[in-house]
Design a protein around this motif. Structure first.
Motif, mmCIF file in Angstrom:
data_model
loop_
_atom_site.group_PDB
_atom_site.id
_atom_site.type_symbol
_atom_site.label_atom_id
_atom_site.label_comp_id
_atom_site.label_asym_id
_atom_site.label_seq_id
_atom_site.Cartn_x
_atom_site.Cartn_y
_atom_site.Cartn_z
ATOM 1 N N TRP A 1 0.824 -1.213 0.000
ATOM 2 C CA TRP A 1 0.000 0.000 0.000
ATOM 3 C C TRP A 1 0.860 1.265 0.000
ATOM 4 O O TRP A 1 0.563 2.235 -0.697
ATOM 5 C CB TRP A 1 -0.932 0.014 1.216
ATOM 6 C CG TRP A 1 -2.285 -0.578 0.931
ATOM 7 C CD1 TRP A 1 -2.940 -0.602 -0.266
ATOM 8 C CD2 TRP A 1 -3.157 -1.222 1.878
ATOM 9 N NE1 TRP A 1 -4.168 -1.218 -0.131
ATOM 10 C CE2 TRP A 1 -4.327 -1.605 1.169
ATOM 11 C CE3 TRP A 1 -3.078 -1.498 3.229
ATOM 12 C CZ2 TRP A 1 -5.398 -2.247 1.785
ATOM 13 C CZ3 TRP A 1 -4.139 -2.143 3.846
ATOM 14 C CH2 TRP A 1 -5.290 -2.521 3.118
ATOM 15 N N CYS A 2 1.939 1.266 0.794
ATOM 16 C CA CYS A 2 2.785 2.460 0.887
ATOM 17 C C CYS A 2 3.530 2.737 -0.413
ATOM 18 O O CYS A 2 3.691 3.885 -0.815
ATOM 19 C CB CYS A 2 3.789 2.305 2.026
ATOM 20 S SG CYS A 2 3.026 2.380 3.659
ATOM 21 N N THR A 3 4.001 1.680 -1.068
ATOM 22 C CA THR A 3 4.767 1.856 -2.310
ATOM 23 C C THR A 3 3.868 1.908 -3.541
ATOM 24 O O THR A 3 4.300 2.340 -4.601
ATOM 25 C CB THR A 3 5.767 0.699 -2.478
ATOM 26 O OG1 THR A 3 5.063 -0.551 -2.482
ATOM 27 C CG2 THR A 3 6.793 0.701 -1.355
ATOM 28 N N GLU A 4 2.616 1.440 -3.388
ATOM 29 C CA GLU A 4 1.658 1.380 -4.512
ATOM 30 C C GLU A 4 2.261 0.644 -5.704
ATOM 31 O O GLU A 4 2.088 1.034 -6.861
ATOM 32 C CB GLU A 4 1.184 2.777 -4.908
ATOM 33 C CG GLU A 4 0.362 3.458 -3.834
ATOM 34 C CD GLU A 4 -0.322 4.733 -4.302
ATOM 35 O OE1 GLU A 4 -0.772 4.776 -5.461
ATOM 36 O OE2 GLU A 4 -0.405 5.674 -3.504
ATOM 37 N N CYS A 5 2.989 -0.432 -5.402
ATOM 38 C CA CYS A 5 3.558 -1.255 -6.466
ATOM 39 C C CYS A 5 2.461 -1.994 -7.219
ATOM 40 O O CYS A 5 2.638 -2.379 -8.381
ATOM 41 C CB CYS A 5 4.587 -2.233 -5.899
ATOM 42 S SG CYS A 5 3.923 -3.327 -4.623
ATOM 43 N N MET A 6 1.340 -2.218 -6.562
ATOM 44 C CA MET A 6 0.134 -2.734 -7.194
ATOM 45 C C MET A 6 -0.986 -1.749 -6.887
ATOM 46 O O MET A 6 -0.896 -1.007 -5.915
ATOM 47 C CB MET A 6 -0.243 -4.112 -6.622
ATOM 48 C CG MET A 6 0.689 -5.227 -7.012
ATOM 49 S SD MET A 6 -0.052 -6.864 -6.752
ATOM 50 C CE MET A 6 -0.454 -6.857 -5.023
ATOM 51 N N PRO A 7 -2.047 -1.715 -7.697
ATOM 52 C CA PRO A 7 -3.178 -0.853 -7.336
ATOM 53 C C PRO A 7 -3.672 -1.155 -5.922
ATOM 54 O O PRO A 7 -3.678 -2.312 -5.488
ATOM 55 C CB PRO A 7 -4.239 -1.213 -8.390
ATOM 56 C CG PRO A 7 -3.461 -1.726 -9.553
ATOM 57 C CD PRO A 7 -2.253 -2.416 -8.973
ATOM 58 N N LEU A 8 -4.066 -0.108 -5.192
ATOM 59 C CA LEU A 8 -4.497 -0.273 -3.802
ATOM 60 C C LEU A 8 -5.586 -1.325 -3.672
ATOM 61 O O LEU A 8 -5.592 -2.127 -2.731
ATOM 62 C CB LEU A 8 -5.009 1.061 -3.255
ATOM 63 C CG LEU A 8 -4.007 2.217 -3.148
ATOM 64 C CD1 LEU A 8 -4.705 3.473 -2.651
ATOM 65 C CD2 LEU A 8 -2.857 1.853 -2.220
#
Length: 597
Positions: free
Chosen positions: A52-59
């Protein structure tokens, strides 16, 4: 050196893929070395926090991880996890979103905004106050992003007109000064007699048949005047852009459906403390949060005025007759309002449904007297909730026609076909395009995490670990946690922040025997105080693109607003909130933390 730089660039461009793969492998020793349910649930929470913090994937995709990980790790059954994704709070959110879509679809929000601005006027401080009031009010009911996106173009148009009229007025004032000022006459004589003048070498002013042509203001004076006006309006544009996006975020805290963290708090309270008796509903939330919102809005307005306008009361508020500049800028807003035309039947119908919905929410369980739901439906158990009311009223948008029935034609479609019946206020195509379904799944992900923490025993473990905090005064804990959440939300979405923190705060409150709302309520509102960075919230990003802002402008203004917000929230929770929710005693319902199945 070049190859190392290329490697670093490659790593940066592919960072999302690296985080997705490396993070679960890096923390895998935790559940392997400590194969307890608490450790397994902790592994899932750490993984989701970093994603969630890095938003490496959609939230929203990250929010679905409990559906996979909880069953495969033996924490919860798949059927139990899936049930968490559509709770009563989710249905309240759906109803609120449908109302917002209807309001936006018929441009009712723009009519309200322009009407209020026409009443307020165009003097700088009053204009800023007007934009902040309208933005805050609209964001109580529609999304903060939609409010900001609508209000900023209006503010830009008004300010541009103000700047143009002021520039013309300055030209006139300079010309009048030149005619009355002997200094300018001496300058003209020098030119007439052929005496060189270092300040004004304008060759256009020359002698013809002994007559001096109309004087021209020296160019350096014109340039200074232009620069002063440009600098003034550049600062004013920055201030107005920030005032809109900040007031949209502040306004969203005032109602239960105003922003997602508020719904998350209600859902988590219902989940973790099922015997709470509906302590958080629309009326109780509004009773606490609306005065707090007004207080934050007033102090924020004073701070932004100090930073970008100054405290010259005569110029800022300007009593008396409007000058030409004000009249021309006012005409811009009046013209925009005229473009909307007269109020249509559809707008009136949407406004009526909206007002009825708010009244039903307030009177369902007002607290000081039995509400209509208590008298009619909730005598034995809580059958009817705010979500029930929201869905019922929003269904009317699909029933009521957008025009009054008549015997004649309703016009023609783009293809030239005759319209035989009016369309309803909303249709599913519009809802499908505008409904933020991702928010519903994000809410569900938070509820699933809370359920997993409860079932695995992680909540109890965290509560026991935080028990030493009992020695710290509760007001200090509340302020420190609010600061922590407000800092965290600058680099993470407010939805993810509240989803992660609230279950931990609930466990801590139970362990140290403090009213759960005493820490959960301030932290929920603090999650919406993301004022310092353009990437912190969509409204900030929109304002950043509109207002010629630099990051330092937002940091300088936002840092103080964060402090103001945290102090206002904690003032509220220790005064009227303390009385409203009986914060002085640890409630009986908080002793029973067995979540609903």
């Amino acid at each position: 050196m070049g190859s190392m730089l290329d490697v670093l660039k490659w790593l940066w461009y592919h960072r999302n893929y690296i985080i997705i793969v490396v993070t679960p492998l890096a923390f895998l020793p935790l559940p392997l070395a400590v194969p307890t349910p608490e450790a397994k649930c902790g592994y899932v929470i750490i993984l989701m926090t970093l994603y969630w913090c890095t938003e490496c994937m959609p939230l929203v995709v990250t929010a679905l991880l409990p559906v996979i990980l909880f069953p495969t790790m033996g924490i919860m059954k798949a059927s139990d996890v899936s049930v968490e994704y559509l709770k009563d709070s989710s249905m309240l959110g759906v109803g609120g979103f449908l109302v917002a879509i209807a309001v936006e679809n018929w441009n009712l929000h723009k009519r309200i905004a322009l009407r209020v601005l026409l009443l307020v006027g165009v003097r700088p401080a009053l204009l800023m106050m007007g934009f902040m009031i309208v933005s805050a009010f609209l964001s109580m009911w529609i999304s903060n992003t939609a409010t900001t996106a609508m209000m900023l173009p209006i503010s830009q148009a008004v300010l541009q007109q103000l700047q143009e009229t002021e520039t013309r007025a300055e030209e006139r004032d300079l010309q009048n000064t030149a005619e009355d000022n002997p200094g300018f006459e001496m300058e003209s004589r020098k030119i007439q007699e052929g005496i060189p003048d270092e300040k004004n070498t304008d060759t256009k002013l020359q002698q013809e048949n002994g007559i001096v042509l109309p004087q021209v203001i020296p160019e350096y004076i014109r340039e200074n005047s232009r620069k002063t006006t440009e600098e003034k309006y550049s600062l004013l544009t920055k201030g107005m852009s920030l005032s809109v996006c900040y007031s949209a975020s502040i306004g969203g805290t005032a109602t239960l459906t105003g922003t997602t963290p508020n719904l998350i708090l209600q859902g988590q309270i219902e989940k973790l403390f099922p015997e709470n008796g509906g302590v958080i509903n629309f009326a109780s939330w509004f009773g606490f949060a609306f005065p707090n919102m007004v207080l934050m809005l007033v102090i924020s307005w004073l701070w932004l005025q100090f930073m970008f306008i100054g405290f010259n009361l005569k110029k800022s508020f300007g009593c008396g007759v409007k000058n030409d500049r004000d009249k021309e800028a006012y005409a811009v807003m009046r013209e925009e309002y005229k473009k909307l035309g007269g109020m249509k039947f559809a707008e009136g119908a949407v406004l009526t449904i909206f007002i009825l919905l708010v009244l039903l929410w307030f009177t369902r369980e007002p607290g000081f007297i039995p509400g209509w739901a208590t008298v009619l439906f909730n005598k034995e158990d809580s059958f009817v909730s705010d979500g029930t009311v929201a869905i019922f009223m929003s269904m009317l948008f699909f029933v009521i026609p957008s025009r009054l029935p008549s015997c004649g034609s309703y016009g023609f479609t783009e293809a030239g076909k005759r319209i035989k019946a009016p369309r309803t206020l909303l249709n599913w195509q519009v809802v499908h395009e505008r409904m933020p379904w991702n928010i519903i799944l994000l809410l569900g992900g938070g509820f699933a995490l809370a359920a997993g923490s409860e079932v695995s025993g992680l909540s109890k473990w965290l509560g026991d670990s935080l028990a030493p905090l009992q020695k710290i005064p509760p007001f200090a804990i509340s302020i420190l946690l609010s600061l922590l959440v407000a800092t965290f939300t600058e680099c993470s979405s407010n939805t993810a922040t509240t989803t992660l923190f609230l279950p931990i705060l609930a466990s801590m409150a139970t362990a140290i025997q403090v009213h759960p709302l005493y820490v959960m309520l301030p932290c929920t509102i603090a999650a919406s105080l993301a004022f310092m960075l353009p990437v912190a919230t969509p409204p900030n990003a929109i304002a950043f693109s509109f207002g010629n802002l630099k990051v330092i402008d937002m940091v300088r203004a936002g840092f103080m607003l964060n402090i103001i917000g945290i102090l206002c929230i904690n003032l509220g929770i220790n005064t009227w909130g303390y009385v409203m929710f009986d914060m002085g005693t640890f409630p009986q319902w908080a002793n029973n933390t067995h979540s609903k199945p």
